[in-house]
Design an enzyme around this catalytic site. Structure first.
Site, PDB file in Angstrom:
ATOM      1  N   THR A 182       0.805  -1.080  -0.092  1.00 18.20           N
ATOM      2  CA  THR A 182      -0.042  -0.184  -0.232  1.00 18.20           C
ATOM      3  C   THR A 182       0.955   1.093  -0.148  1.00 18.20           C
ATOM      4  O   THR A 182       1.999   1.124   0.662  1.00 18.20           O
ATOM      5  CB  THR A 182      -0.753   0.067   1.405  1.00 18.20           C
ATOM      6  OG1 THR A 182      -1.691  -1.050   1.277  1.00 18.20           O
ATOM      7  CG2 THR A 182      -1.716   1.193   1.526  1.00 18.20           C
ATOM      8  N   ARG A 210     -13.362  -6.934  -2.224  1.00 16.81           N
ATOM      9  CA  ARG A 210     -12.878  -6.942  -0.776  1.00 16.81           C
ATOM     10  C   ARG A 210     -12.366  -5.453  -0.659  1.00 16.81           C
ATOM     11  O   ARG A 210     -11.691  -4.905  -1.565  1.00 16.81           O
ATOM     12  CB  ARG A 210     -11.715  -7.698  -0.804  1.00 16.81           C
ATOM     13  CG  ARG A 210     -11.012  -7.832   0.596  1.00 16.81           C
ATOM     14  CD  ARG A 210      -9.661  -7.087   0.226  1.00 16.81           C
ATOM     15  NE  ARG A 210      -8.804  -7.181   1.346  1.00 16.81           N
ATOM     16  CZ  ARG A 210      -7.684  -6.623   1.597  1.00 16.81           C
ATOM     17  NH1 ARG A 210      -7.256  -5.767   0.778  1.00 16.81           N
ATOM     18  NH2 ARG A 210      -7.012  -6.772   2.830  1.00 16.81           N
ATOM     19  N   ASP A 213      -8.178  -2.141   4.625  1.00 16.61           N
ATOM     20  CA  ASP A 213      -8.037  -1.012   5.586  1.00 16.61           C
ATOM     21  C   ASP A 213      -7.839   0.478   5.079  1.00 16.61           C
ATOM     22  O   ASP A 213      -8.301   1.313   5.714  1.00 16.61           O
ATOM     23  CB  ASP A 213      -7.069  -1.375   6.665  1.00 16.61           C
ATOM     24  CG  ASP A 213      -5.740  -1.407   6.192  1.00 16.61           C
ATOM     25  OD1 ASP A 213      -5.538  -2.034   5.181  1.00 16.61           O
ATOM     26  OD2 ASP A 213      -4.747  -0.669   6.848  1.00 16.61           O
ATOM     27  N   THR A 233      -0.054  -0.131   6.292  1.00 20.16           N
ATOM     28  CA  THR A 233       0.070  -0.993   5.258  1.00 20.16           C
ATOM     29  C   THR A 233       0.206  -2.232   5.744  1.00 20.16           C
ATOM     30  O   THR A 233       0.951  -2.490   6.779  1.00 20.16           O
ATOM     31  CB  THR A 233       1.170  -0.536   4.399  1.00 20.16           C
ATOM     32  OG1 THR A 233       1.376  -1.578   3.410  1.00 20.16           O
ATOM     33  CG2 THR A 233       2.607  -0.485   5.043  1.00 20.16           C
ATOM     34  N   GLY A 234      -0.460  -3.289   5.418  1.00 17.79           N
ATOM     35  CA  GLY A 234      -0.285  -4.446   5.797  1.00 17.79           C
ATOM     36  C   GLY A 234      -1.477  -5.378   5.530  1.00 17.79           C
ATOM     37  O   GLY A 234      -2.235  -5.326   4.656  1.00 17.79           O
ATOM     38  N   GLY A 236      -4.863  -6.131   5.656  1.00 15.37           N
ATOM     39  CA  GLY A 236      -5.953  -5.285   5.797  1.00 15.37           C
ATOM     40  C   GLY A 236      -7.182  -5.562   6.874  1.00 15.37           C
ATOM     41  O   GLY A 236      -7.569  -4.917   7.713  1.00 15.37           O
TER      42      GLY A 236
END
Lengths: 314, 314
Positions: A182, A210, A213, A233-234, A236
């Site tokens: 992200t 989908r 986050d 970022t990760g 989500g």
């Protein structure tokens, strides 16, 4: 008192693939181009909102990062892009989700924020709004790159993501990753205002429809002049369940924690216990910055007014 | 120690129209049907998640409330439904947005949560998932009722909503309102677990593609066994910007406030200053409940195990 500006960006977190390590210089260059675009705005007295939006727009246009051109593919081999922006001075926010014809999702998120009628628009409605506002529309193929297609195939071969929630992520040696990533930016401007922006293609092979986050205010994006501006970022899903960005704000506001401690606590106490993997960047109203992750690396770059910009991955 | 269950529901907040006041008994009856359905589950030792989902499902099926059958119209004279559920024991969550063919959005939100692959699905992707899971699909006309069409016409005549953000809402004497409204439920079960669920048709004449606070985890819906379960109703944009539900959790967790004080502070310090209007219901792990609003009224009903159910509007 005049503040000195601060700008921080991230270009995603996670396992860094061998291909990406080889291309380290290109990633650093891409981050510096984006950082310098934001610096130019802050240097002439521009707002934190303008700076984070322009920084993220540059990262969207760079094919190395998973946002805009270079976004990952979902399970339908299509792109679905999400983005958000929040103004810490007014707590206004704008977000869009599940679009595939808007060249720069972060610019549309900004238009949603400025439009003032809604905060969060999805899919066809978001694209209709972008068209009405005269934003640049593209063919969905604009977002596709060969690397992302290889990553989709690799993720499908390894059947990753299919059961990832509630499970810690296993290490994946030597495999092209790019499952998540992200881009985002946070800034403090000379007027003392904070802002955050985030944009993403989501996770490779993600379920159709989908929403991650990034566009969820309080999860992947949050800004409040009274505390901090945050971009995440990760994985989500875990960041949504953790209300990660707002959790950092809340630990500062109600728990009197400084930014760095609040971010560390959110990662160790809120995100990691859920099995979440990723990172966050933040800046507070005093110009302190924090950049933390529980993944192998996080692409990031930052600048304090009057100092040299810096970048790091691990 | 065995807990005594608690169940609270809301059927929307805002200005209560004359038509609605005339129909007060019908509204109370509709709330009691839903409350009793949830009570039946808790009474036999069922989970808070099962209870809030069933309570909300009943409210979706009742045409009086703005969720499921009886949902409001958007600017395109269509319906776009949002829903979410969160399990306080595991912090798992499921949410869907912008759907118009799923009879009971809250059941699909539950399936998203249980499916474990994503937390938040929108539009076509959410409907495809619901179809795959065998949930009941309907023609979009199923959701339409004559009252909601009248409300759409009234809202358009008065040009409400077009500039509503950042402006306090003016009183509207004697006009059918229904501009916003949402249904939701929160529960504590005998095992000591909390859950929250929310479902809505959004705001009358809303922008196409607009996602409100109901499906945004941390805004309109949140549950965490360590603090509380919360469901909100109101001008969704403000509740998103306020991260309203998670803000109550955070004031409890990091500020050591009791539920009632935390909810009052969130309304007075976080939502009202933004111009937001609406209300929230909540329950904590000790079985304390809170039901507060800054609007004229909020449809609500509640029960403590072993006591008579009660309902109120103003």
């Amino acid at each position: 008192m005049k503040n000195q500006y601060v700008l921080v960006l991230h270009g995603g977190a996670g396992t860094i693939s061998p291909e990406e390590i080889e291309a380290e210089k290109a990633y650093r260059d891409g981050m510096m181009v984006a950082l310098n675009a934001g610096i130019a705005i802050l240097e002439r007295g521009g707002s934190a909102v303008d700076a984070v939006v322009e920084t993220v727009r540059q990262l969207e246009d760079c094919p190395l990062f998973n946002a805009g051109h270079g976004a990952v593919f979902n399970e339908d081999q299509r792109h679905e892009l999400d983005a958000a922006v929040m103004d810490g001075a007014t707590l206004r926010a704008g977000a869009i989700a599940s679009v595939d014809r808007i060249r720069n999702p972060v610019l549309t998120a900004r238009e949603v924020m400025d439009g003032g009628r809604s905060v969060f628009l999805s899919a066809d409605g978001a694209e209709r709004f972008a068209t009405e506002r005269g934003l640049e529309m593209v063919d969905p193929g604009y977002f596709s790159t060969p690397l992302r297609r290889l990553q989709l195939e690799a993720v499908r071969r390894h059947d990753l993501n299919s059961q990832m929630l509630d499970h810690a992520l296993a290490p994946r040696d030597g495999m092209p990753d790019g499952r998540f990533g992200t881009v985002g930016a946070v800034a403090l401007d000379r007027a003392g205002h904070l802002a955050a922006a985030t944009s993403t293609g989501g996770m490779t092979n993600k379920q159709a429809g989908r929403i991650g986050d990034a566009p969820v205010i309080g999860a992947g994006t949050y800004a409040n002049d009274s505390t901090c501006a945050i971009s995440a970022t990760g994985t989500g899903e875990h960041f949504i369940r953790a209300c990660a960005a707002h959790d950092i704000h809340a630990r500062m506001k109600y728990g009197n924690q400084p930014l760095g401690q609040a971010m560390a606590s959110t990662i160790s106490e809120t995100i990691t216990p859920l099995g979440g993997e990723g990172g966050l960047i933040g800046v507070d109203g005093h110009g302190n910055i924090a950049m933390q992750f529980n993944s192998v690396g996080m692409y990031r770059a930052w600048v304090y007014e009057g100092y040299q910009p810096e970048a790091a991955i691990f």
